[in-house]
Design a protein around this motif. Structure first.
Motif, short mmCIF file in Angstrom:
data_model
loop_
_atom_site.label_atom_id
_atom_site.label_comp_id
_atom_site.label_asym_id
_atom_site.label_seq_id
_atom_site.Cartn_x
_atom_site.Cartn_y
_atom_site.Cartn_z
N ARG A 24 28.67 7.72 -8.55
CA ARG A 24 30.08 7.56 -8.92
C ARG A 24 30.22 6.60 -10.11
O ARG A 24 30.95 6.85 -11.07
CB ARG A 24 30.85 7.02 -7.72
N ILE A 43 40.03 16.63 -0.65
CA ILE A 43 39.54 15.29 -0.32
C ILE A 43 40.51 14.60 0.62
O ILE A 43 40.11 13.96 1.60
CB ILE A 43 39.36 14.45 -1.60
N LYS A 49 41.23 6.40 -1.34
CA LYS A 49 40.12 5.61 -0.78
C LYS A 49 40.60 4.49 0.12
O LYS A 49 40.02 4.20 1.13
CB LYS A 49 39.30 4.99 -1.93
N ARG A 106 44.15 10.70 -12.10
CA ARG A 106 43.22 11.04 -11.03
C ARG A 106 42.56 9.79 -10.48
O ARG A 106 42.42 9.61 -9.28
CB ARG A 106 42.14 12.02 -11.51
N ASN A 107 42.16 8.90 -11.34
CA ASN A 107 41.57 7.65 -10.89
C ASN A 107 42.48 6.88 -9.97
O ASN A 107 42.05 6.32 -8.96
CB ASN A 107 41.23 6.77 -12.10
N GLN A 111 31.84 7.34 -13.68
CA GLN A 111 32.96 6.59 -14.28
C GLN A 111 32.56 5.97 -15.62
O GLN A 111 33.38 5.88 -16.53
CB GLN A 111 33.47 5.53 -13.32
N LEU A 133 43.12 17.47 -5.56
CA LEU A 133 42.65 16.41 -4.67
C LEU A 133 42.95 16.70 -3.20
O LEU A 133 42.54 15.94 -2.32
CB LEU A 133 43.28 15.08 -5.08
N GLY A 174 37.97 2.18 -12.40
CA GLY A 174 39.13 3.08 -12.26
C GLY A 174 40.39 2.52 -12.88
O GLY A 174 41.03 3.15 -13.72
N ASP A 185 42.88 8.76 -6.68
CA ASP A 185 41.60 8.62 -6.01
C ASP A 185 41.50 7.27 -5.31
O ASP A 185 41.13 7.18 -4.14
CB ASP A 185 40.52 8.69 -7.10
N ASN A 186 41.86 6.23 -6.05
CA ASN A 186 41.88 4.88 -5.47
C ASN A 186 42.76 4.83 -4.24
O ASN A 186 42.37 4.30 -3.20
CB ASN A 186 42.44 3.89 -6.49
#
Lengths: 455, 331
Positions: free
Chosen positions: A291, A330, A368, A360-361, A295, A327, A424, A364-365
């Motif tokens: 990952r 996920i 998570k 997206r970052n 990045q 996304l 990110g 994504d964060n």
């Protein structure tokens, strides 16, 4: 990181001080020169009149029956009339005997036929200027030297000198003032190009390492050349290191993928719990590394694109829609609901690939850090400014670290258990700033983090 | 020469304290603590009204008004300047010389036209022309002379009638007479011709304008040259007997002047007096109530206050002039 620059004086102050100091010196010099000259001229004027008076008295002398007669004209004294009403004193001597006038007047002995001698003396307690001349008189039974001295007080002269002194002082002050104004003007016009260069360099984006193109004065050419060379070297070394990172990330990712698949296959075959545990940790470490490599690649790509933005008309709602779609798997894997709350259409101008990557970052964060069975909300709004905000129901940002979180490789203290590289938020912020926008981080009052990406 | 000797010996013989004044009057209210001593060559009757007016504005000051001729005034004052507070004279040249030689106190805050003062020390306060004055009866049937030239012709035409009946100043005695004569001679050659004509008629010589006018009124003389017109005009009861003629071409004009002695013991009172005097005399409207002619409001006269006034006071110049004058008048 701004280093404190050692300051030693100021070019502007030095230039201004030199010019003004020079002007002051010149003004004072002018004052004394002109004043001295004026004193000489004024003194000469008085001397000329005294001389004329003396001469007219001498010329009127004649010998009659062995006796000196001097029927001098009215003008001998009337010419000594001044605006300041100066007092006059005179003395007429035949050899050493006073014929007429003021006996106490100092005597200077002029040479016969050599014109007047001049001097300053004090008479009746006041300073006087005196002129004196002699003439030989020859008649029957008489041969005598006639000496005439005429003196005048100095009120008129000092009045004239005071007036001249005052005028010259005013001229000097005016001259000085003019030069001061000129000095400021000259200084700022001399310093101007330097200030321009400073502004143009300071206004550049952090990635802008082009050479200075606008023309500069000859004296600044060496400085600008050095600056340009420095920037070229910097640019070269930067791109070299970015190339290196991209290359490194690439080279690392492929073997990592191979290692991961081997590790997973091995995990399936291994039964002993301690071995399985080791393999899981291994896979997790591999994930983290790949990952990070991904990045790093993203970041290098973004850095490259920011230098040369490819601005297009984009609808933020479409962009968010696509992302949510991409996304969704996920999110479902983590039991998190992705909710898009968007108006009809929010058009902006921007670089599609960069914006996609940034948002997206962020999403994504959020995924998570979001706990299971929670909602991550994505809001797209057009006013007051076009923005996308991502709101989750997790623990939120650690309160004390919120300001530094978007820096490179900085991770929150609550992120130990979560895979991440610390790039990110950095990517999202750099993209926002490249679009003249901003990225703001905050915590919701009800808990959970809120990130607003605005234009 | 004889006259000069007499003059000098007369001055020598008289100690200052025992000075015999032509006139002396003390203006006092009896309680004044200070006495302002004014040395003047102007008859008391011209100054009495001004002094009385001055005293009405002052307390604790009385005025001792001392009159002598202008030439004596000059000598007396030079000998003991500390004995007098204010000096007034019609002899501009002598007044100027005293000021030039530092005997006058500068009165910084006294406002007066620039042309009528010198070094803020000497202040002119009247404008008075020298005139031809005639006895009307003597000129009955004869054209009245309007200029010096006319006068010469009249005198030449009737030498017998005018013999011994022409009067003028004795320039050796009178400071004012000398001043008028020298200024006359400076401006025109006519003066010398006229003097010769007067001399040929066995002229009577006077020390003062007053005596000359008295003799004119009584008919002792028929015409007087270079008399102070103001003195003649001041005697109202004699206007029918005499006529004052200002020579139509360039009348010689004198300015009476005053200064405060540098050695005065009463500088404030002395300055107040001079201030009072010039205030009255520089204002024609005020001066009408006083006997002295005012300062000519039209400004600078032909003879101005300046160093040239000292020319004829020079010993050599005076000697030459007196010699020439004696040659012309004493025949």
């Amino acid at each position: 990181m701004v280093e404190v620059v050692q300051v030693s004086g100021s070019l502007r102050n030095r230039l201004t001080a030199t010019l003004i100091g020079g002007a002051a010196l010149l003004a004072v010099l002018m004052y004394f020169t002109v004043r001295t000259y004026a004193i000489q001229i004024a003194q000469q004027g008085q001397d000329n009149i005294l001389n004329a008076s003396v001469t007219s008295i001498l010329d009127a002398a004649n010998v009659s029956n062995g006796i000196i007669e001097i029927d001098f004209p009215y003008a001998s004294f009337s010419m000594l009339d001044t605006a300041s009403q100066d007092r006059i004193f005179y003395a007429i001597y035949q050899d050493d005997n006073l014929l007429s006038g003021y006996g106490g007047l100092a005597r200077i002995s002029p040479q016969v036929g050599m014109g007047s001698a001049y001097g300053n003396t004090t008479f009746q307690g006041t300073s006087v200027r005196l002129a004196s001349a002699s003439r030989m008189l020859v008649g029957e039974n008489l041969r005598a030297r006639l000496t005439v001295t005429v003196s005048q007080t100095l009120d008129g002269l000092s009045g004239t000198l005071n007036r001249i002194g005052r005028n010259v002082a005013i001229f000097g002050a005016g001259f000085f003032l003019l030069v001061v104004i000129l000095a400021f003007w000259a200084t700022s016009s001399a310093i101007g190009p330097l200030a321009q260069l400073t502004t143009s360099v300071a206004r550049r984006g952090p990635q802008d390492l082009r050479s200075v193109a606008s023309p500069v004065p000859r004296e600044m050419v060496p400085l600008v050349q050095s600056l340009n060379k420095l920037m070229a070297r910097l640019d070269q070394s930067l791109s070299r290191s970015e190339d290196f990172i991209v290359e490194a990330a690439h080279r690392v990712r492929t073997p990592l993928a191979t290692v991961r698949s081997h590790a997973e296959a091995t995990l399936r075959r291994v039964d002993r719990e301690e071995n399985r545990q080791a393999l899981r940790s291994m896979i997790r470490a591999i994930d983290e590394s790949s990952r990070a490599a991904g990045q790093l690649l993203d970041h290098a790509m973004i850095t490259f694109r920011i230098d040369d933005l490819d601005r297009q008309d984009i609808d933020l709602v479409d962009l968010a829609d696509d992302l949510v779609l991409g996304l969704m798997p996920i999110a479902e894997m983590r039991d998190v609901e992705l909710k898009l709350d968007a108006s009809v259409s929010v058009p902006v101008k921007g670089d599609m690939i960069l914006l996609q990557n940034a948002v997206r970052n962020l999403v994504d964060n959020a995924l998570k850090y979001a706990p299971r069975e929670s909602v991550v909300k994505i809001v797209v709004a057009a006013s007051p400014r076009p923005l996308i905000s991502i709101i989750d129901e997790g623990h939120g940002f650690p309160v004390g670290e919120i300001n530094g979180l978007a820096d490179r490789f900085v991770r929150g203290s609550n992120s130990k258990a979560i895979i991440g590289s610390g790039l990110g938020l950095t990517i999202a912020r750099e993209v926002a700033e490249a679009h003249d926008g901003s990225l703001s981080l905050s915590n919701n009052p009800q808990g959970g983090a809120c990130v607003i990406f605005s234009f | 020469m004889r006259y000069i000797f007499v003059l000098i010996s007369a001055l020598w013989a008289q100690p200052i304290l025992a000075q015999k004044w032509e006139d002396q009057r003390l203006f006092t209210d009896g309680v004044a603590s200070h006495t302002l001593r004014i040395l003047s060559n102007t008859d008391t009757k011209f100054f009495a009204p001004i002094i009385e007016n001055f005293l009405s504005t002052q307390q604790s000051v009385s005025v001792d008004y001392l009159v002598t001729s202008s030439a004596e005034l000059y000598d007396i004052f030079r000998t003991s300047p500390e004995k007098f507070d204010v000096v007034i004279s019609s002899a501009m040249d002598l007044q100027f010389k005293l000021t030039n030689d530092g005997y006058a106190l500068a009165l910084g805050d006294l406002r007066h036209p620039k042309w009528a003062q010198w070094r803020q020390s000497l202040f002119a306060f009247s404008t008075e022309p020298a005139a031809i004055v005639i006895n009307r009866a003597a000129f009955k049937g004869t054209p009245i002379p309007r200029s010096r030239q006319d006068l010469i012709e009249v005198l030449r035409a009737h030498p017998k009638f005018f013999h011994g009946r022409v009067g003028t100043y004795d320039v050796r005695q009178s400071g004012l007479g000398y001043f008028f004569a020298t200024q006359d001679a400076r401006v025109s050659e006519t003066y010398w011709r006229l003097t010769e004509v007067i001399g040929s008629l066995d002229a009577r010589l006077y020390c003062c304008s007053g005596d000359m006018i008295d003799d004119l009124v009584s008919g002792k003389i028929a015409v007087a040259y270079n008399v102070l017109g103001s003195y003649a005009a001041a005697q109202e009861n004699v206007q029918s007997l005499i006529e004052v003629i200002l020579p139509s071409n360039f009348p010689t004009t004198m300015m009476r002047s005053a200064f405060v002695s540098r050695k005065t013991n009463l500088p404030d009172a002395a300055q107040a007096f001079v201030q009072h005097l010039v205030n009255i005399q520089a204002d024609s409207a005020k001066a009408e109530n006083f006997p002295l002619p005012p300062l000519d409001p039209n400004g600078k006269p032909a003879i101005s206050l300046g160093p040239a006034l000292m020319t004829y006071l020079d010993r050599l110049k005076r000697q030459t002039f007196i010699q020439e004058w004696e040659r012309a008048i004493i025949q």
